[in-house]
Design a protein around this motif. Sequence first.
Motif, PDB file in Angstrom:
ATOM      1  N   ILE A 143      -6.098   3.257 -12.060  1.00  0.00           N
ATOM      2  CA  ILE A 143      -5.016   2.397 -11.571  1.00  0.00           C
ATOM      3  C   ILE A 143      -5.470   1.751 -10.274  1.00  0.00           C
ATOM      4  CG2 ILE A 143      -2.610   2.309 -10.825  1.00  0.00           C
ATOM      5  CD1 ILE A 143      -2.090   4.796 -12.505  1.00  0.00           C
ATOM      6  N   PRO A 144      -5.611   0.433 -10.211  1.00  0.00           N
ATOM      7  CA  PRO A 144      -6.148  -0.208  -8.997  1.00  0.00           C
ATOM      8  C   PRO A 144      -5.220  -0.040  -7.803  1.00  0.00           C
ATOM      9  CG  PRO A 144      -5.311  -1.866 -10.539  1.00  0.00           C
ATOM     10  CD  PRO A 144      -5.268  -0.548 -11.258  1.00  0.00           C
ATOM     11  N   ASN A 145      -5.839   0.165  -6.640  1.00  0.00           N
ATOM     12  CA  ASN A 145      -5.085   0.240  -5.390  1.00  0.00           C
ATOM     13  C   ASN A 145      -5.935  -0.417  -4.301  1.00  0.00           C
ATOM     14  OD1 ASN A 145      -3.326   0.805  -3.337  1.00  0.00           O
ATOM     15  ND2 ASN A 145      -3.830   2.974  -3.204  1.00  0.00           N
ATOM     16  N   ASP A 146      -5.917  -1.746  -4.283  1.00  0.00           N
ATOM     17  CA  ASP A 146      -6.758  -2.515  -3.369  1.00  0.00           C
ATOM     18  C   ASP A 146      -5.978  -3.066  -2.180  1.00  0.00           C
ATOM     19  OD1 ASP A 146      -8.895  -2.178  -5.165  1.00  0.00           O
ATOM     20  OD2 ASP A 146      -8.217  -3.895  -6.343  1.00  0.00           O
ATOM     21  N   LEU A 194       0.833  -1.203   0.000  1.00  0.00           N
ATOM     22  CA  LEU A 194       0.000   0.000   0.000  1.00  0.00           C
ATOM     23  C   LEU A 194       0.869   1.256   0.000  1.00  0.00           C
ATOM     24  CD1 LEU A 194      -2.735   1.463   0.297  1.00  0.00           C
ATOM     25  CD2 LEU A 194      -2.518   1.161   2.774  1.00  0.00           C
ATOM     26  N   ALA A 195       1.889   1.269   0.842  1.00  0.00           N
ATOM     27  CA  ALA A 195       2.780   2.422   0.884  1.00  0.00           C
ATOM     28  C   ALA A 195       3.488   2.612  -0.459  1.00  0.00           C
ATOM     29  CB  ALA A 195       3.807   2.247   2.004  1.00  0.00           C
ATOM     30  N   TRP A 196       3.924   1.498  -1.063  1.00  0.00           N
ATOM     31  CA  TRP A 196       4.573   1.570  -2.376  1.00  0.00           C
ATOM     32  C   TRP A 196       3.616   2.107  -3.433  1.00  0.00           C
ATOM     33  CZ3 TRP A 196       2.847  -1.467  -6.524  1.00  0.00           C
ATOM     34  CH2 TRP A 196       3.603  -1.341  -7.696  1.00  0.00           C
ATOM     35  N   LYS A 197       2.366   1.607  -3.435  1.00  0.00           N
ATOM     36  CA  LYS A 197       1.411   2.037  -4.461  1.00  0.00           C
ATOM     37  C   LYS A 197       1.042   3.505  -4.284  1.00  0.00           C
ATOM     38  CE  LYS A 197      -0.226   0.029  -7.346  1.00  0.00           C
ATOM     39  NZ  LYS A 197      -1.442  -0.749  -7.543  1.00  0.00           N
ATOM     40  N   GLU A 198       0.883   3.953  -3.043  1.00  0.00           N
ATOM     41  CA  GLU A 198       0.546   5.354  -2.821  1.00  0.00           C
ATOM     42  C   GLU A 198       1.674   6.271  -3.287  1.00  0.00           C
ATOM     43  OE1 GLU A 198      -0.445   5.461   1.317  1.00  0.00           O
ATOM     44  OE2 GLU A 198      -2.582   5.063   0.931  1.00  0.00           O
ATOM     45  N   ALA A 233      -5.103  -6.002   3.009  1.00  0.00           N
ATOM     46  CA  ALA A 233      -4.494  -6.044   4.343  1.00  0.00           C
ATOM     47  C   ALA A 233      -5.547  -6.290   5.415  1.00  0.00           C
ATOM     48  CB  ALA A 233      -3.756  -4.726   4.615  1.00  0.00           C
ATOM     49  N   VAL A 234      -6.664  -5.586   5.311  1.00  0.00           N
ATOM     50  CA  VAL A 234      -7.747  -5.786   6.282  1.00  0.00           C
ATOM     51  C   VAL A 234      -8.247  -7.222   6.241  1.00  0.00           C
ATOM     52  CG1 VAL A 234     -10.117  -5.133   6.842  1.00  0.00           C
ATOM     53  CG2 VAL A 234      -8.444  -3.357   6.294  1.00  0.00           C
TER      54      VAL A 234
END
Length: 224
Positions: free
Chosen positions: A190-193, A29-33, A198-199
């Motif tokens: 661009i997907p960011n799921d 998530l941090a990488w994608k953001e 993680a949840v």
Amino acid sequence: MRRFIGPLAIGIAGAAVLIALGIWQVERLAWKEALLADIEARIAADPVVLPADPDPEADRYLPVRAEGAVGDEELHVLVSTKAQGAGFRIVAPFETEAGRRLLLDRGFIPDEAKAADRRTGAVTVTGNLHWPEDRNSSTPENDPAGNYWYARDLGPMAEVLGTEPLLLVVRQENPPAPGITPLPVDTSGIPNDHLEYAVTWFGLAVVWVAMTGYLLWRTARRTA
């Protein structure tokens, strides 16, 4: 006591794996953001002159400004927007002052405006180079004869309009084209799921631990 060793070991190992997967998704998530922030900054940068030989990787989302003329031909790409509903993207030929012919994604028109006249001719365009990935396994085949397109397939479109297989997506036309709403390049497609993943993994870890605790409790009751 030995009865507890097997379930406890399985419980600890399973929880460790699920937690590790959750942590990995947090890192993703941090990488994608960070990646999306970089792309957004690139999209919004000051426009440059159209490169002589654009590269699909190095020049993806490159902001450019070009002067030229929009041709009268156009292709209609079926699209739906949240704000305006179903309609079409208008893709037209654009000839630069230097004589290059490109594909120009001018933006959105509603379905009822499909047959309307649109402003063409001399224009200054500010936009972004794009190599879209609209097509997936469920995308219908295009109908060039009927002028219904379901994906921005640059090769076939360029062949029909006699242009380079290069797409410039409009952010602004000057003078503006009445009736056409630009659909500029952004990061929404661009997907960011990774947060949801993680949840899910952490949730499964909680369930796994609870199930392990319940199993140990049942085992303790049977041996009491």
